[in-house]
Write an enzyme that holds these catalytic residues in place. Structure first.
Site, PDB file in Angstrom:
ATOM      1  N   HIS A 104      -9.670  22.962 -20.106  1.00 43.64           N
ATOM      2  CA  HIS A 104      -9.118  21.497 -19.562  1.00 43.64           C
ATOM      3  C   HIS A 104      -9.299  20.488 -20.497  1.00 43.64           C
ATOM      4  CE1 HIS A 104      -8.348  23.689 -15.821  1.00 43.64           C
ATOM      5  NE2 HIS A 104      -9.717  23.928 -15.792  1.00 43.64           N
ATOM      6  N   LYS A 159     -14.754  18.529  -8.916  1.00 47.66           N
ATOM      7  CA  LYS A 159     -13.583  18.971  -8.568  1.00 47.66           C
ATOM      8  C   LYS A 159     -13.346  19.853  -7.370  1.00 47.66           C
ATOM      9  CE  LYS A 159     -11.816  20.277 -12.505  1.00 47.66           C
ATOM     10  NZ  LYS A 159     -13.077  20.271 -13.052  1.00 47.66           N
ATOM     11  N   HIS A 213      -5.292  25.249 -13.114  1.00 47.82           N
ATOM     12  CA  HIS A 213      -5.717  26.708 -13.587  1.00 47.82           C
ATOM     13  C   HIS A 213      -4.357  27.706 -13.728  1.00 47.82           C
ATOM     14  CE1 HIS A 213      -9.124  24.647 -11.243  1.00 47.82           C
ATOM     15  NE2 HIS A 213      -9.764  24.971 -12.802  1.00 47.82           N
TER      16      HIS A 213
END
Length: 536
Positions: free
Chosen positions: A60, A110, A222
């Site tokens: 990320h 998260k 993802h």
């Protein structure tokens, strides 16, 4: 099908080598030995302050290591690609911050099952060691109308929490104060993503199949599929679809948005070109403004990616003055952009907005009002002109007005004011008599079209009128005083000495009235403003 080629040395070493590259490129960062933990190099400055820890799977980037630095995160823990970091590394990071003298540790997590479990376990272990720890869960995904038991996912809005919490911590706020503030802010953040392609973990096949010409709406970071698949549309259509979905009150995940001041983040999920990002950014700003929102700050770039995914996400955060103050606070985090703290001005968007078309009916009505005004003022202008000229200024402008009225009967008004002004300049040059038609009026229209520098006496007026055009097209007109400058300048022509034309042959002391041409210009500007203000 073979795994997609990537510019790495090996699948097993890519995460550690990427972290090493981040540290070597940024002197303000260091790596905790034996763990994939990025730390601030100046941990001594944490003494007595709250420390912030976040993290998650790799892939990320620049999240989360790129957001470590004074004013944002104190540390970030990295897992494998798209894999939650292990509790042992999270605990090691917590203890490093505690041993540096931090008064408390806030974990910003998260909302993914693995992250919640591993950070939660490490937090409990840290409490057993006497560490003051709290945790904030970020869950701002707007994709699902009816979220599952797992709840909404944490997406790019997480970096807003990094920034606001980091600013509060730097100011010396307590752990409880920071948690209360960001928990409240989270209620006003929403994110939605779209992609034109899947992504692939190094050494693996793509996460999902997406036929050419299709796009996926509402996907996660993802590589998991989204909520809806459709054909690729234009950037404007895609952005509108996204923001409509995000603000749909029928959804349990919607972001309430009215005439709020907002911060916008346009996040590149990995593989969009800079050109595409700029087009999407423009579309997002305009779409939000059409909803009545005031776009106070804009971030556009790669902030929380999904490897090489060709897509983007939009994050919108409602913001008041206090939130903007924290958002604007300085940070040493290397991945945080150097943003302007000035409000996004409509003038930046003029050329873009004018191409859309809604201004065409707005400008037609304004033009009709201008023509009727010039016809009404015909004798007044003639009277002013008789004091220093041949007394036909009103006739000349009336002639131009009638020519424009005839033109309006057979033509569609362009949606771009610049194009319209060019058309009008040619029209009056052909139809309008006298020196006004040959030089003055066409030159005046061309000058406005060029939007000359701010020292020009008409610039404030033109700027305000352009803003009124925008708001009239969006149905949000407020009264203004855009023609005040023009009327003031018209009055000042009483004291000017003529250097050309018939007035130059008359003694200056005998010319005491304002110039009729200047009065005509001021009347035109007043007509435009009144027309716009009448279209509320």
């Amino acid at each position: 099908m073979e795994p997609q080629k990537k510019l790495i040395n090996s699948v097993d070493s890519c995460v550690d080598e990427a972290l090493c590259g981040l540290i070597r490129a940024n002197a303000g960062l260091s790596l905790l030995q034996g763990h994939r933990v990025v730390l601030r190099s100046d941990l001594d400055n944490l003494r007595g302050k709250v420390a912030l820890l976040s993290g998650g799977g790799s892939g990320h980037e620049p999240a989360h290591g790129g957001y470590v630095g004074a004013g944002m995160l104190s540390a970030a823990v990295a897992g494998g690609v798209f894999a939650s970091p292990p509790p042992a590394s999270i605990l090691a990071a917590i203890m490093s911050l505690h041993n540096a003298g931090a008064s408390g540790i806030l974990l910003i997590v998260k909302n993914y099952t693995g992250d919640r479990l591993n950070f939660g376990l490490a937090a409990e272990q840290a409490r057993n060691h006497g560490v003051t720890v709290d945790m904030v869960i970020v869950a701002e995904d707007c994709a699902f109308d009816r979220p599952s038991k797992a709840g909404r996912r944490g997406l790019c809005g997480t970096i807003f929490i990094h920034k606001l919490a980091g600013a509060l911590a730097e100011e010396g706020s307590s752990l409880d104060q920071i948690v209360a503030k960001v928990t409240e802010v989270l209620k006003g953040i929403g994110t939605l993503g779209v992609s034109l392609s899947p992504c692939s973990v190094p050494g693996c096949l793509p996460s999902f199949n997406l036929p050419p010409g299709d796009m996926e709406l509402g996907l996660g970071i993802h590589g998991e599929p989204g909520i809806k698949r459709s054909k690729v549309a234009s950037a404007d259509e895609v952005v509108k679809t996204m923001i409509d979905h995000m603000t749909n009150p029928d959804s349990q995940s919607y972001l309430p948005l009215k005439s709020d001041s907002v911060v916008l983040c346009v996040n590149n999920l990995g593989a969009l070109s800079c050109l595409e990002m700029a087009v999407v950014t423009r579309a997002a700003i305009i779409c939000l403004e059409n909803l009545g929102a005031v776009v106070a700050r804009v971030m556009s770039g790669s902030f929380m990616t999904s490897l090489e995914m060709a897509g983007m996400s939009l994050t919108v955060m409602r913001a008041n003055e206090e939130i903007l103050r924290l958002f604007d606070a300085k940070t040493a985090a290397p991945a945080w952009p150097n943003l302007s703290t000035a409000r996004v001005l409509h003038v930046i968007l003029l050329v873009c907005f004018f191409l859309l078309g809604p201004l065409s009916p707005v400008m037609r009505k304004s033009l009709e009002r201008v023509c009727s005004t010039l016809l009404e003022k015909q004798e007044e202008l003639n009277s002013l002109d008789r004091a220093a000229g041949d007394g036909d200024c009103g006739n000349t402008h009336a002639q131009a007005a009638r020519a424009i009225q005839e033109w309006l009967q057979d033509h569609v008004v362009p949606g771009c004011p610049g194009k319209l002004l060019s058309v009008l300049a040619g029209l009056v040059q052909e139809k309008m008599g006298g020196s006004s038609g040959a030089v003055g009026f066409p030159l005046y229209l061309i000058i406005i079209n060029m939007k000359i520098n701010s020292s020009n006496c008409l610039y404030p007026c033109v700027f305000q009128l352009y803003s009124l055009f925008l708001t009239a097209a969006a149905g949000h007109v407020t009264e203004g005083r855009s023609n005040a400058a023009a009327w003031a300048r018209a009055e000042e022509t009483r004291n000017l000495t003529a250097r050309a034309g018939r007035a130059s042959y008359i003694a200056a002391e005998r010319v005491t009235l304002p110039d009729p041409g200047a009065v005509a210009v001021a009347a035109i500007l007043r007509a435009v403003q009144e027309s716009l203000e009448g279209q509320k």
